[in-house]
Design an enzyme around this catalytic site. Structure first.
Site, PDB file in Angstrom:
ATOM      1  N   GLY A   1     136.228  32.271  71.498  1.00 57.70           N
ATOM      2  CA  GLY A   1     136.227  33.210  72.613  1.00 57.70           C
ATOM      3  C   GLY A   1     137.618  33.500  73.135  1.00 57.70           C
TER       4      GLY A   1
ATOM      5  CD  GLU B   1     126.280  34.176  77.402  1.00 60.33           C
ATOM      6  OE1 GLU B   1     126.565  33.014  77.746  1.00 60.33           O
ATOM      7  OE2 GLU B   1     125.911  35.045  78.194  1.00 60.33           O
TER       8      GLU B   1
ATOM      9  CB  CYS C   1     125.161  27.417  73.918  1.00 62.86           C
ATOM     10  SG  CYS C   1     123.754  28.525  74.030  1.00 62.86           S
TER      11      CYS C   1
ATOM     12  N   GLY D   1     129.679  31.519  70.336  1.00 61.25           N
ATOM     13  CA  GLY D   1     130.302  30.482  69.523  1.00 61.25           C
ATOM     14  C   GLY D   1     131.109  29.534  70.372  1.00 61.25           C
ATOM     15  CB  SER D   2     133.884  27.291  69.482  1.00 61.31           C
ATOM     16  OG  SER D   2     134.852  28.154  68.895  1.00 61.31           O
TER      17      SER D   2
END
Length: 507
Positions: free
Chosen positions: A245, A262, A296, A240-241
């Site tokens: 994270g 990731e 991503c 995700g963002s």
């Protein structure tokens, strides 16, 4: 503006064929929407944190039973899952299109990734190798063995709503772990369909697959927090963002759990003087505009050598306004919708900041493809003189910032001079430039490609390695070790017990 066919009947027909009970599609608080039309496809009941905790406890019990099943036998379950995915490939891909907005070919490609990782994991189930290590003690042998880790939590994002689960689940299952999945609130329907396909595979597999081996938690942030905080979840794989994270990572570190993160990419490519410009144009356009810039690994920054800048960027400016934007279900469409209104507003804010920093913008306007609740945009190309703050900030939308360079060392330094570092590429026919780029002096990203764009990765190579997150790696290579714990075993096959140099102990 065109009136698009409703997504609701198609979505419900797909869900029925994929094995999702129609009774669970209504009566809840979570609206599952289609970015294609802006319609609400279902109203799902969300799990409570207490229900999430109970599900994790059940998954832990499943792990205790599953770890006793021989690894090659565990691989058989994943093989059956691959068969179910093959049989349902078209339907699941169509559902990905409806709920995530991907064009048909990209939806099919995502499901193919699921099939590929199942094939990979089946072979892996017979290759969970450890080393035999020379012992300094006489009549002793040392060896490393790999043991199942426990419950693996998976938190996935909307842009790869099913593939990310499969990268983690296929490996975790053959390694002997149970899996608990919290999908994005923006794409819960494809998660329900995937879980139904897993249930079919488990039913074919038989009683060796314990209840709770793969669990789905539909819900919001509180459910994700329950997964991150639970002491029986030794590994959380979150996609995700970077903001997400930064919250997940410290919480896991506080209880000494593993984090596989990731996050954002803000990926760059370099166009060298010797580049094949025809190949480069296709690679750049696909990487920057594919999935409406919502990968991503999407290309967001482009450094073009001054000697080819005018020729290459001139061709890009012609290509950008001509890319087909529209209903992703339609043949020939290359760019579908943004996921929602928030994504559209973030894109417009970024373009405003880019203009304020001196950027010259081509594209970026809203495309009137469907009703007011569907957000289609023309991909934006921004020529800018340097990496302004907005260029360093990743916006999850089809924006490509283009900059000129004179020396390759400067381009590599500029590429590396952002916090993110997921993927990168260089387009060159000069062997020295290519080798420099993939060397320790070159790209600092987890993926460094030559003559292909930064988007797209094969499951045989571990995906990721982003510098900002400490190098999370999923899918192939030796990433399976993330889902297991290592033990060193020492065997004394002699009759004495050496204690120190020249000293023995006998009874």
């Amino acid at each position: 503006m065109t009136t698009l066919p409703s997504a609701i009947p198609q979505a419900h027909a797909l869900l029925s064929r994929l094995g999702v009970d129609a009774a669970i599609l209504d009566g809840g608080t979570l609206a599952a929407c289609s970015p294609v039309t802006g319609e609400v496809l279902a109203q799902l009941v969300e799990a409570t944190p207490e229900q999430a905790t109970a599900a994790i406890d059940a998954a832990h019990d499943a792990y205790l039973a599953w770890r006793k099943v021989p690894a090659p036998r565990r691989g058989e379950l994943v093989r059956l899952l691959g068969e179910e995915l093959r049989a349902a490939k078209a339907d699941l891909a169509d559902l990905v299109t409806l709920e995530a907005g991907k064009v048909v070919s990209e939806g099919l490609g995502e499901v193919q990734e699921m099939i590929d990782i199942c094939d990979y994991a089946v072979g892996l189930s017979r290759q969970l190798f450890g080393l035999t290590i020379a012992s300094e003690r006489p009549d002793h042998r040392m060896m490393e063995t790999w043991r199942p880790l426990g419950v693996v939590g998976v938190i996935s994002a909307f842009n790869f709503p099913v593939a990310v689960w499969s990268w983690n689940a296929a490996l975790a299952l053959v390694c002997g772990d149970a899996v608990v999945w919290k999908p994005s609130e923006k794409t819960p329907l494809v998660a329900l369909a995937t879980q139904a396909l897993f249930a079919r595979a488990a039913a074919r597999f038989g009683p060796d697959a314990p209840s709770g081996l793969s669990t789905l938690l539909i819900g919001g942030r509180d459910v994700g927090e329950a997964l991150v905080d639970h002491p029986k979840v030794p590994l959380v794989s979150a996609t995700g963002s970077t903001a997400m994270g930064r919250q997940v990572g410290p919480k896991l570190a506080a209880r000494f759990a593993r984090a596989l993160l990731e996050l954002g990419g803000n990926n760059a490519a370099i166009v060298a003087p010797s580049a094949d410009l025809d190949l480069t144009l296709r690679g750049v356009a696909f990487a920057a505009m594919g999935t409406a810039g919502q990968r991503c690994t999407s290309l967001r920054r482009l450094f073009v050598h001054e000697s080819v800048y005018d020729a290459f960027v001139g061709r890009l400016k012609i290509a950008y306004p001509n890319v087909p934007v529209g209903d992703p279900r339609a043949a020939g469409v290359l760019v579908g919708p943004l996921i929602d209104k928030a994504a559209y507003e973030a894109m417009q804010s970024a373009l405003t900041h880019a203009r304020a920093a001196g950027g010259r913008v081509v594209g970026g306007e809203r495309a009137r493809v469907a009703g007011p609740d569907a957000y289609y945009v023309a991909p934006a190309l921004v020529e800018i003189d340097a990496q302004a703050p907005i260029v360093r900030h990743e916006t999850f939308a089809p924006i490509l910032y283009v900059m000129k360079y004179a020396e390759l060392a400067d381009a590599i330094a500029a590429q590396n001079d952002v916090a993110q570092g997921l993927s990168s590429s260089i387009f060159t026919l000069d062997l020295r430039e290519a080798e420099l780029f993939v060397s320790g002096e070159g790209s600092d990203c987890g993926i460094a490609n030559v003559n292909i764009g930064p988007s797209g990765a094969e499951i045989g190579g571990a995906f990721g390695g982003e510098k900002e997150t400490g190098g999370g790696r999923e899918a192939g290579s030796d990433s399976w070790k993330t889902y297991m714990r290592r033990a060193t075993n020492t065997v004394n096959y002699g009759t004495t017990l050496p204690l120190a140099q020249g000293v023995t102990f006998d009874v």
